[in-house]
Design a protein around this motif. Structure first.
Motif, PDB file in Angstrom:
ATOM      1  N   VAL B  24     -14.018  -5.612  -1.139  1.00  0.00           N
ATOM      2  CA  VAL B  24     -12.783  -5.862  -0.399  1.00  0.00           C
ATOM      3  C   VAL B  24     -11.653  -5.872  -1.419  1.00  0.00           C
ATOM      4  O   VAL B  24     -11.626  -6.737  -2.298  1.00  0.00           O
ATOM      5  N   VAL B  25     -10.766  -4.896  -1.328  1.00  0.00           N
ATOM      6  CA  VAL B  25      -9.630  -4.849  -2.254  1.00  0.00           C
ATOM      7  C   VAL B  25      -8.455  -5.577  -1.627  1.00  0.00           C
ATOM      8  O   VAL B  25      -8.150  -5.369  -0.446  1.00  0.00           O
ATOM      9  N   VAL B  26      -7.814  -6.452  -2.430  1.00  0.00           N
ATOM     10  CA  VAL B  26      -6.691  -7.217  -1.893  1.00  0.00           C
ATOM     11  C   VAL B  26      -5.506  -7.190  -2.851  1.00  0.00           C
ATOM     12  O   VAL B  26      -5.654  -7.374  -4.062  1.00  0.00           O
ATOM     13  N   ASP B  27      -4.349  -6.915  -2.295  1.00  0.00           N
ATOM     14  CA  ASP B  27      -3.083  -6.992  -3.032  1.00  0.00           C
ATOM     15  C   ASP B  27      -2.056  -7.502  -2.031  1.00  0.00           C
ATOM     16  O   ASP B  27      -1.315  -6.729  -1.413  1.00  0.00           O
ATOM     17  N   ILE B  28      -2.047  -8.832  -1.870  1.00  0.00           N
ATOM     18  CA  ILE B  28      -1.262  -9.467  -0.796  1.00  0.00           C
ATOM     19  C   ILE B  28       0.212  -9.079  -0.871  1.00  0.00           C
ATOM     20  O   ILE B  28       0.822  -8.723   0.140  1.00  0.00           O
ATOM     21  N   PHE B  29       0.804  -9.182  -2.091  1.00  0.00           N
ATOM     22  CA  PHE B  29       2.222  -8.780  -2.286  1.00  0.00           C
ATOM     23  C   PHE B  29       2.274  -7.444  -3.001  1.00  0.00           C
ATOM     24  O   PHE B  29       2.381  -7.404  -4.189  1.00  0.00           O
ATOM     25  N   ALA B 106      -6.423  -1.104  -8.306  1.00  0.00           N
ATOM     26  CA  ALA B 106      -7.631  -1.884  -7.980  1.00  0.00           C
ATOM     27  C   ALA B 106      -8.588  -1.047  -7.136  1.00  0.00           C
ATOM     28  O   ALA B 106      -9.807  -1.106  -7.322  1.00  0.00           O
ATOM     29  N   ILE B 107      -8.040  -0.241  -6.218  1.00  0.00           N
ATOM     30  CA  ILE B 107      -8.895   0.658  -5.430  1.00  0.00           C
ATOM     31  C   ILE B 107      -9.573   1.656  -6.354  1.00  0.00           C
ATOM     32  O   ILE B 107     -10.785   1.881  -6.279  1.00  0.00           O
ATOM     33  N   ALA B 108      -8.795   2.237  -7.281  1.00  0.00           N
ATOM     34  CA  ALA B 108      -9.357   3.236  -8.207  1.00  0.00           C
ATOM     35  C   ALA B 108     -10.526   2.643  -9.004  1.00  0.00           C
ATOM     36  O   ALA B 108     -11.545   3.304  -9.215  1.00  0.00           O
ATOM     37  N   LYS B 109     -10.388   1.389  -9.420  1.00  0.00           N
ATOM     38  CA  LYS B 109     -11.458   0.753 -10.215  1.00  0.00           C
ATOM     39  C   LYS B 109     -12.664   0.357  -9.367  1.00  0.00           C
ATOM     40  O   LYS B 109     -13.699  -0.041  -9.907  1.00  0.00           O
TER      41      LYS B 109
END
Lengths: 233, 233
Positions: B24-29, B106-109
Motif C-alpha cells: 500500500v503506497v501512501v503519500d497523504i500530502f 515510492a511507487i517506483a520503489k
C-alpha cells in the motif's frame, strides 16, 4: 534556537549532515547501556569496532574483547552484551574492544560528526545536562535492528527531544514522532515495550533482567565521548 | 495469522521483500490523495512516473500531465498536486501522466510487489476492506519527504495496522510505533499535525484547505491498483 533531529535508522544516515553537530548514538538493548555501565564502573576506555574480526584481533594487544551478534555473545570473546557483565571489579582501568550487531555500526556511521556521545536511559539526565551546555545542534542516531527502526531507541530519542524542548527545536517529523511516543510510554516503558520485536527477541534469550535495567533512567552520571576513535569519559 | 509491516521511508525499501506482498503506497500530502480523488471522479487511468521529463513527454501522446516538485506545480504541466484539481468534469475518462516529489518515487520503489494499491485517508475504509479479502501479507510504504520520515504517512500506516489488528500481526516495531501514533492522533489529526514539517511547508503555500481535506477519512470508495505500470480501478 538550536535544533534537534533524529535519525531513526543507520540506513538513513545519508540524509543527515553531521559535521557541525553533536551526535548522540543510542542502542538501548544493549550496546550503549553496556558502555554507560562500564564507564560508571571505572573502565579505562572502549574502542568500538564495526567488524568482528578487527575487534577480536585487539585481544593480542591486551584488550578485553566484547562481541555480540544477534543478541548473543560470540565465541572467543571475553564479554557479551549484558550490562551486568560490565560491573566487574577486574575491568576497572582496563581497555575494551567492543563490537555489536547494531550499536557499534551506528557509531561507525556517525564518524565525521563534530562530537559523538553515547546515550542510554541509564545516563539520560547526564546526557541531557551535557547537551544543555553544548553550542551545537543535535542529531540522535538510533542503532535500530539491522537497519529497521526499533521502539526502544526511538523512545530514548523522544526523551532527549522532550527534555530539551525549551532550547532545541525539532528539525523535522522524526523528532516529533519520537517525542509523542516517549510521552505515551514514559510512565511504564517496560509495559509499553512488552510487544516490541527486540523485547520478544531478548525474552527468548531469557534476558528480562537486562531489559528492565536498560529501561531504568538515571543510574549513572557519565557521558562517554568518542575521541580519535576511542570512547572515554 | 497474516503479517503487516511498515516501511517508514522509501530509503529503507532495501530492507523489505515485496514479491509476495500487497504493497500500500501512501503519500497523504498529496499524491495518493489526488490519485484517490481523481479515480472517484471518473479518471480513466493514472500512469506514475518517477522522472519529470518522462512524465512531461506523455503530453504528446494525449495525456494530461501532473507535475509537482517541492509542493508546487511545475511549469509546463497541466495539473499540480491539489486534490481539488482532480474533481474537474473535463478529466472524466481521460488519462493522466503523474509525477510528484515523493509519492511516485515510492511507487517506483515498490515495483516487483505481488500487488500495489494506492492508499489515503480519503479511501481508508475502502483500502482496509480490500486488504481484508487479500490472502497476502501487507507492506505499507510511506512516501515521506525526500527520504525522511513524515508524520502524516506514518499516521495512515498506523490506521491500517490498527484497523486490521484482528487479522494482521505487526512484523516489527515500525507498524507498532505507527499504530501508537495513530491512536494518539485519530480524534483530531489536523491538530496533531499542526506542527509537522509538511503542514508547515504547505501552510507557507496557503494550502490549508488541501490539508484538511487530505486528512478526512472515507470520502471515496475506490481502490486504485497498479496493473502493468498503470493505475486503474
Amino acid at each position: 534556537m538550536k535544533t534537534i533531529d533524529v535519525c531513526l535508522s543507520p540506513d538513513l544516515m545519508h540524509l543527515y549532515k553531521v559535521h557541525d553537530r553533536t551526535v548522540v548514538v543510542v542502542d538501548i538493548f544493549r550496546a550503549t547501556s553496556c558502555m554507560t555501565t562500564a564507564f560508571a564502573h571505572g573502565i579505562g576506555s572502549i574502542t568500538p569496532f564495526a567488524k568482528l574480526e578487527e575487534c577480536l584481533a585487539m585481544k593480542s594487544k591486551g584488550y578485553f574483547t566484547s562481541g555480540e551478534r544477534d543478541g548473543k555473545k560470540v565465541d572467543g570473546f571475553d564479554l557479551g552484551n549484558s550490562p551486568f557483565e560490565y560491573m566487574a571489579e577486574e575491568l576497572k582501568g582496563k581497555h575494551i574492544a567492543f563490537t555489536t550487531t547494531n550499536g557499534t555500526q551506528a557509531i561507525a556511521k556517525s564518524i565525521g560528526a563534530r562530537e559523538i556521545v553515547v546515550g542510554s536511559f541509564l545516563n539520560l539526565s547526564a546526557v541531557v545536562n551535557y547537551l544543555r551546555q553544548s553550542p551545537n545542534n543535535i542529531l540522535v542516531v538510533c542503532a535500530g535492528w539491522k537497519g529497521k527502526v526499533n521502539l526502544e531507541d526511538t523512545l530514548f530519542a523522544g526523551a532527549i527531544v522532550e527534555l530539551l524542548k525549551d532550547i532545541y527545536m525539532p528539525e523535522c517529523d522524526a523528532p516529533t514522532a519520537a517525542q509523542h511516543l516517549y510521552n505515551q510510554a514514559k510512565h511504564d516503558m517496560v509495559d509499553f515495550l512488552k510487544d516490541s520485536s527486540h523485547v520478544q527477541r531478548l525474552a527468548k534469550l531469557n534476558i528480562y533482567k537486562d531489559i528492565e535495567f536498560c529501561l531504568t533512567p538515571d543510574q549513572y552520571d557519565v557521558v562517554p565521548r568518542l575521541k580519535d576513535g576511542v570512547l572515554l569519559v
